[in-house]
Design an enzyme around this catalytic site. Sequence first.
Site, PDB file in Angstrom:
ATOM      1  N   ARG A 183      -4.555  15.572  -4.331  1.00 30.87           N
ATOM      2  CA  ARG A 183      -5.630  16.091  -5.166  1.00 30.87           C
ATOM      3  C   ARG A 183      -5.064  16.250  -6.469  1.00 30.87           C
ATOM      4  O   ARG A 183      -5.813  16.287  -7.583  1.00 30.87           O
ATOM      5  CB  ARG A 183      -6.123  17.486  -4.706  1.00 30.87           C
ATOM      6  CG  ARG A 183      -7.057  17.521  -3.310  1.00 30.87           C
ATOM      7  CD  ARG A 183      -7.526  18.635  -3.109  1.00 30.87           C
ATOM      8  NE  ARG A 183      -8.381  19.311  -4.258  1.00 30.87           N
ATOM      9  CZ  ARG A 183      -8.470  20.545  -4.161  1.00 30.87           C
ATOM     10  NH1 ARG A 183      -8.237  21.608  -3.424  1.00 30.87           N
ATOM     11  NH2 ARG A 183      -9.471  21.100  -5.190  1.00 30.87           N
TER      12      ARG A 183
ATOM     13  N   GLN B 222     -14.201  30.116 -10.734  1.00 28.32           N
ATOM     14  CA  GLN B 222     -13.810  29.914  -9.244  1.00 28.32           C
ATOM     15  C   GLN B 222     -12.858  28.563  -9.198  1.00 28.32           C
ATOM     16  O   GLN B 222     -12.519  28.103  -8.069  1.00 28.32           O
ATOM     17  CB  GLN B 222     -15.196  29.725  -8.492  1.00 28.32           C
ATOM     18  CG  GLN B 222     -16.001  30.880  -8.566  1.00 28.32           C
ATOM     19  CD  GLN B 222     -17.393  30.725  -7.914  1.00 28.32           C
ATOM     20  OE1 GLN B 222     -17.565  30.867  -6.695  1.00 28.32           O
ATOM     21  NE2 GLN B 222     -18.335  30.183  -8.589  1.00 28.32           N
TER      22      GLN B 222
ATOM     23  N   HIS C 135      -9.878  31.894  -7.598  1.00 25.65           N
ATOM     24  CA  HIS C 135      -9.447  30.977  -6.537  1.00 25.65           C
ATOM     25  C   HIS C 135      -7.954  30.435  -6.684  1.00 25.65           C
ATOM     26  O   HIS C 135      -7.601  29.725  -5.649  1.00 25.65           O
ATOM     27  CB  HIS C 135     -10.273  29.908  -6.205  1.00 25.65           C
ATOM     28  CG  HIS C 135     -11.644  30.507  -5.738  1.00 25.65           C
ATOM     29  ND1 HIS C 135     -12.764  29.708  -5.340  1.00 25.65           N
ATOM     30  CD2 HIS C 135     -12.079  31.713  -5.313  1.00 25.65           C
ATOM     31  CE1 HIS C 135     -13.908  30.374  -4.980  1.00 25.65           C
ATOM     32  NE2 HIS C 135     -13.551  31.695  -4.954  1.00 25.65           N
TER      33      HIS C 135
ATOM     34  N   CYS D  44       5.767  30.552  -1.804  1.00 20.86           N
ATOM     35  CA  CYS D  44       5.961  30.705  -0.505  1.00 20.86           C
ATOM     36  C   CYS D  44       5.069  30.877   0.388  1.00 20.86           C
ATOM     37  O   CYS D  44       4.299  31.928   0.190  1.00 20.86           O
ATOM     38  CB  CYS D  44       7.175  31.266  -0.224  1.00 20.86           C
ATOM     39  SG  CYS D  44       7.822  31.332   1.508  1.00 20.86           S
TER      40      CYS D  44
ATOM     41  N   CYS E 265      11.396  27.497   0.340  1.00 19.62           N
ATOM     42  CA  CYS E 265      11.417  28.593  -0.319  1.00 19.62           C
ATOM     43  C   CYS E 265      12.912  29.154  -0.189  1.00 19.62           C
ATOM     44  O   CYS E 265      13.709  29.010   0.512  1.00 19.62           O
ATOM     45  CB  CYS E 265      10.766  30.021   0.073  1.00 19.62           C
ATOM     46  SG  CYS E 265      11.150  31.288  -0.926  1.00 19.62           S
TER      47      CYS E 265
ATOM     48  N   GLY F 147     -22.646  26.133 -13.704  1.00 17.31           N
ATOM     49  CA  GLY F 147     -22.182  25.261 -12.483  1.00 17.31           C
ATOM     50  C   GLY F 147     -21.733  25.887 -11.321  1.00 17.31           C
ATOM     51  O   GLY F 147     -21.297  25.045 -10.358  1.00 17.31           O
TER      52      GLY F 147
ATOM     53  N   PRO G 189     -27.935  22.036 -13.336  1.00 20.90           N
ATOM     54  CA  PRO G 189     -28.843  21.148 -12.947  1.00 20.90           C
ATOM     55  C   PRO G 189     -29.757  21.427 -11.759  1.00 20.90           C
ATOM     56  O   PRO G 189     -30.896  20.946 -12.009  1.00 20.90           O
ATOM     57  CB  PRO G 189     -27.958  19.833 -12.905  1.00 20.90           C
ATOM     58  CG  PRO G 189     -26.911  20.235 -13.495  1.00 20.90           C
ATOM     59  CD  PRO G 189     -26.608  21.687 -13.347  1.00 20.90           C
ATOM     60  N   ASN G 190     -29.087  22.044 -10.924  1.00 22.68           N
ATOM     61  CA  ASN G 190     -30.012  22.590  -9.594  1.00 22.68           C
ATOM     62  C   ASN G 190     -29.891  24.137  -9.579  1.00 22.68           C
ATOM     63  O   ASN G 190     -29.298  24.680  -8.983  1.00 22.68           O
ATOM     64  CB  ASN G 190     -29.332  22.063  -8.346  1.00 22.68           C
ATOM     65  CG  ASN G 190     -29.278  20.441  -8.450  1.00 22.68           C
ATOM     66  OD1 ASN G 190     -30.282  19.997  -8.424  1.00 22.68           O
ATOM     67  ND2 ASN G 190     -28.102  20.111  -8.362  1.00 22.68           N
TER      68      ASN G 190
ATOM     69  N   ALA H 194     -24.000  21.623 -17.956  1.00 15.75           N
ATOM     70  CA  ALA H 194     -23.425  22.349 -18.924  1.00 15.75           C
ATOM     71  C   ALA H 194     -22.750  21.684 -20.298  1.00 15.75           C
ATOM     72  O   ALA H 194     -22.755  22.122 -21.401  1.00 15.75           O
ATOM     73  CB  ALA H 194     -22.161  23.120 -18.505  1.00 15.75           C
TER      74      ALA H 194
END
Length: 264
Positions: A79, A114, A131, A139, A168, A208, A235-236, A251
């Site tokens: 990611r 978020q 988040h 750790c 760690c 968003g 948009p929704n 946005a």
Amino acid sequence: MVAELSPELIAEVERAAKLLATQSNICILTGAGISAESGIPTFRDKQTGLWENYQAEDLATPTAFEQDPKLVWSWYQWRRALVHEKKPNPAHIALAKWQHAAKKGQQRITLVTQNVDDLHEQAGSSATHLHGHLWRNRCHDCGSPVTQDTEAPSGSKDARFDDELITCAQCGGYIRPDIVWFGEALPVQAWQTAEEAAANCDVFMSIGTSSLVYPAASLAHLAQQNGAKLIEINPNPTPNTMVDITLAEKAGVVMPLLVQQITT
């Protein structure tokens, strides 16, 4: 850009700008939609490549990490590689411009997100992360923050994406991303900042993210209970009567126009 918008949407943007320009305290909550406009996949998107047979919800949990730390760490390194070269879009840049303009005036803008990427910071904003942070580690066992050479801001030439587990130095536990996983509590200080901003704002904006999904829903309700007006950019849009002004567009399209009207 204005020519692409309907007359009805332009009128709503102008109405939102007039409201925002006259208020002192603004609380803004951003969600996955604003990052998606920069090309960052959301959790709702289907996994690709080596991860197409996995559900994101099944990997982003403490249990998953404890059962197979290598699998989860590898997924997050993947990611990070995906996010690494993503750049702030016009919405991020407009928000940063607004924040800087507010510091010179009488407005107080609290930006809460978020999202775990650093696109707000890349654009020049100061943001509270509910988040966690994709580019930070800690750790899993003792919670100590850990600085490793795998940790670097997105866009950094020094970023590495090795999937070898790291231990760690304090307790020997495995290092994990400093992200709030499913089943974990939100960071106390960040949530307190968000609640205080929502409770004391004149206008609460969600960008968003749906105003029906928690924690967005609880913050929006808190703001409304204390007399704030609610603006949603999505948009929704949320199908309820809770929102005072709905800007049903991306946005990146709406925010530059909105901020231009507020700051001039």
